[in-house]
Design a protein around this motif. Structure first.
Motif, PDB file in Angstrom:
ATOM      1  N   PHE A   1       0.928  -1.299  -0.298  1.00 28.47           N
ATOM      2  CA  PHE A   1      -0.062  -0.159  -0.035  1.00 28.47           C
ATOM      3  C   PHE A   1       0.765   1.121   0.067  1.00 28.47           C
ATOM      4  N   GLN A   2       1.983   1.426   0.916  1.00 27.99           N
ATOM      5  CA  GLN A   2       2.761   2.633   0.722  1.00 27.99           C
ATOM      6  C   GLN A   2       3.233   2.791  -0.469  1.00 27.99           C
ATOM      7  N   ASN A   3       3.862   2.018  -1.200  1.00 26.14           N
ATOM      8  CA  ASN A   3       4.339   2.250  -2.340  1.00 26.14           C
ATOM      9  C   ASN A   3       3.128   2.871  -3.565  1.00 26.14           C
ATOM     10  N   ILE A   4       2.068   2.096  -3.466  1.00 25.55           N
ATOM     11  CA  ILE A   4       1.047   2.536  -4.507  1.00 25.55           C
ATOM     12  C   ILE A   4       0.409   3.984  -3.978  1.00 25.55           C
ATOM     13  N   TYR A   5       0.386   4.161  -2.619  1.00 24.54           N
ATOM     14  CA  TYR A   5      -0.226   5.674  -2.162  1.00 24.54           C
ATOM     15  C   TYR A   5       1.154   6.594  -2.744  1.00 24.54           C
ATOM     16  N   GLU A   6       2.367   6.439  -2.381  1.00 25.88           N
ATOM     17  CA  GLU A   6       3.095   7.276  -2.788  1.00 25.88           C
ATOM     18  C   GLU A   6       3.218   7.645  -4.254  1.00 25.88           C
ATOM     19  N   THR A   7       3.136   6.478  -5.101  1.00 24.90           N
ATOM     20  CA  THR A   7       3.102   6.780  -6.565  1.00 24.90           C
ATOM     21  C   THR A   7       2.094   7.588  -6.997  1.00 24.90           C
ATOM     22  N   LYS A   8       0.835   7.300  -6.500  1.00 28.70           N
ATOM     23  CA  LYS A   8      -0.376   7.900  -6.578  1.00 28.70           C
ATOM     24  C   LYS A   8      -0.257   9.463  -6.185  1.00 28.70           C
ATOM     25  N   TRP A   9       0.271   9.717  -5.120  1.00 23.54           N
ATOM     26  CA  TRP A   9       0.446  10.995  -4.416  1.00 23.54           C
ATOM     27  C   TRP A   9       1.295  11.803  -5.383  1.00 23.54           C
ATOM     28  N   LEU A  10       2.464  11.127  -5.818  1.00 25.18           N
ATOM     29  CA  LEU A  10       3.598  11.757  -6.648  1.00 25.18           C
ATOM     30  C   LEU A  10       2.976  12.159  -7.868  1.00 25.18           C
ATOM     31  N   ASN A  11       2.286  11.408  -8.521  1.00 24.93           N
ATOM     32  CA  ASN A  11       1.204  11.807  -9.828  1.00 24.93           C
ATOM     33  C   ASN A  11       0.502  12.734  -9.654  1.00 24.93           C
ATOM     34  N   MET A  12      -0.347  12.825  -8.596  1.00 26.62           N
ATOM     35  CA  MET A  12      -1.238  13.853  -8.281  1.00 26.62           C
ATOM     36  C   MET A  12      -0.665  15.128  -8.114  1.00 26.62           C
ATOM     37  N   MET A  13       0.381  15.227  -7.488  1.00 27.64           N
ATOM     38  CA  MET A  13       1.204  16.408  -7.308  1.00 27.64           C
ATOM     39  C   MET A  13       1.837  17.059  -8.703  1.00 27.64           C
ATOM     40  N   ARG A  14       2.256  15.947  -9.342  1.00 27.87           N
ATOM     41  CA  ARG A  14       2.891  16.369 -10.690  1.00 27.87           C
ATOM     42  C   ARG A  14       1.817  17.015 -11.390  1.00 27.87           C
ATOM     43  N   ASP A  15       0.353  16.601 -11.576  1.00 26.05           N
ATOM     44  CA  ASP A  15      -0.687  17.011 -12.171  1.00 26.05           C
ATOM     45  C   ASP A  15      -1.000  18.428 -11.666  1.00 26.05           C
ATOM     46  N   LYS A  16      -1.096  18.579 -10.385  1.00 20.39           N
ATOM     47  CA  LYS A  16      -1.196  19.950  -9.951  1.00 20.39           C
ATOM     48  C   LYS A  16      -0.297  21.033 -10.143  1.00 20.39           C
ATOM     49  N   LEU A  17       1.112  20.545 -10.611  1.00 21.40           N
ATOM     50  CA  LEU A  17       2.136  21.362 -11.079  1.00 21.40           C
ATOM     51  C   LEU A  17       2.376  21.566 -12.704  1.00 21.40           C
ATOM     52  N   GLY A  18       1.649  20.694 -13.175  1.00 18.18           N
ATOM     53  CA  GLY A  18       1.564  20.713 -14.684  1.00 18.18           C
ATOM     54  C   GLY A  18       2.568  20.154 -15.114  1.00 18.18           C
ATOM     55  N   LEU A  19       3.059  19.184 -14.664  1.00 20.72           N
ATOM     56  CA  LEU A  19       4.430  18.482 -14.859  1.00 20.72           C
ATOM     57  C   LEU A  19       4.221  17.276 -15.877  1.00 20.72           C
ATOM     58  N   TYR A  20       4.442  17.011 -16.726  1.00 22.67           N
ATOM     59  CA  TYR A  20       4.460  15.826 -17.651  1.00 22.67           C
ATOM     60  C   TYR A  20       5.704  14.828 -17.444  1.00 22.67           C
TER      61      TYR A  20
END
Length: 189
Positions: free
Chosen positions: A32-51
């Motif tokens: 779960f921790q790995n899945i959560y960190e990956t999802k969180w990082l992708n969410m933050m990339r989206d919030k910052l407009g990072l592709y």
């Protein structure tokens, strides 16, 4: 802890063999921790407009979050400011440390052949301009209890599309007054 308790309830549904079910549940929880960190990082990339993914993305994100905490910058309004939208009280972003971070962020935006327009579109779809702020909701509920539904209805209308806001709605983007900054809600509120 919550996931473990939940998994315990599901053991009979996972597999008839209890040992096998416990093994499957344990592996899922351990991952779960790995899945959560990956999802969180992708969410933050989206919030910052990072592709794409860059090895320094996590550092860039945490640098911004730490700056926000240190300077007591509003989380929602910081992303709105980065989208070049009008907000009240934007003088907090006239800060050397923030400007240095912003240079790094703008450089990262161009990685992977990305355009500024494409990044702004991603940010606009990932960052609400207005969130249901406690002090506004409480005021609307207080007025509603007195028979005045004007503010309540306006909040409902604005929050039905929090990604697009008119200039007349800027007051709903404001952080709570200083006296309300310690306002907390809890699970189930």
């Amino acid at each position: 802890w919550n996931l473990t308790r939940f998994a315990e309830c599901l053991i009979p549904l996972i597999d008839k063999d209890e040992d096998k079910a416990v093994k499957i549940a344990t592996e899922s929880i351990d991952n779960f921790q790995n899945i959560y960190e990956t999802k969180w990082l992708n969410m933050m990339r989206d919030k910052l407009g990072l592709y794409g993914e860059d090895k320094d993305d996590k550092d860039l994100i945490f640098e911004l979050l730490n700056w926000m905490q240190k300077n007591k910058a509003d989380y929602t309004n910081t992303f709105v400011f980065l989208m070049q939208k009008m907000i009240k009280n934007s003088e907090i972003y006239n800060n050397e440390e923030f400007n240095l971070w912003k240079i790094k962020w703008m450089k990262r935006l161009t990685m992977f052949g990305n355009s500024n327009h494409k990044s702004m579109e991603l940010m606009n779809s990932s960052n609400p301009m207005i969130i249901p702020r406690n002090h506004k909701i409480e005021k609307a509920l207080t007025l509603a209890n007195q028979g005045d539904l004007t503010l309540f209805n306006r909040l409902i209308k604005i929050l039905s599309n929090p990604y697009k806001v008119s200039k007349s709605d800027l007051e709903f983007m404001s952080s709570p007054p200083y006296s309300d900054r310690q306002y907390q809600t809890f699970c189930g509120t």
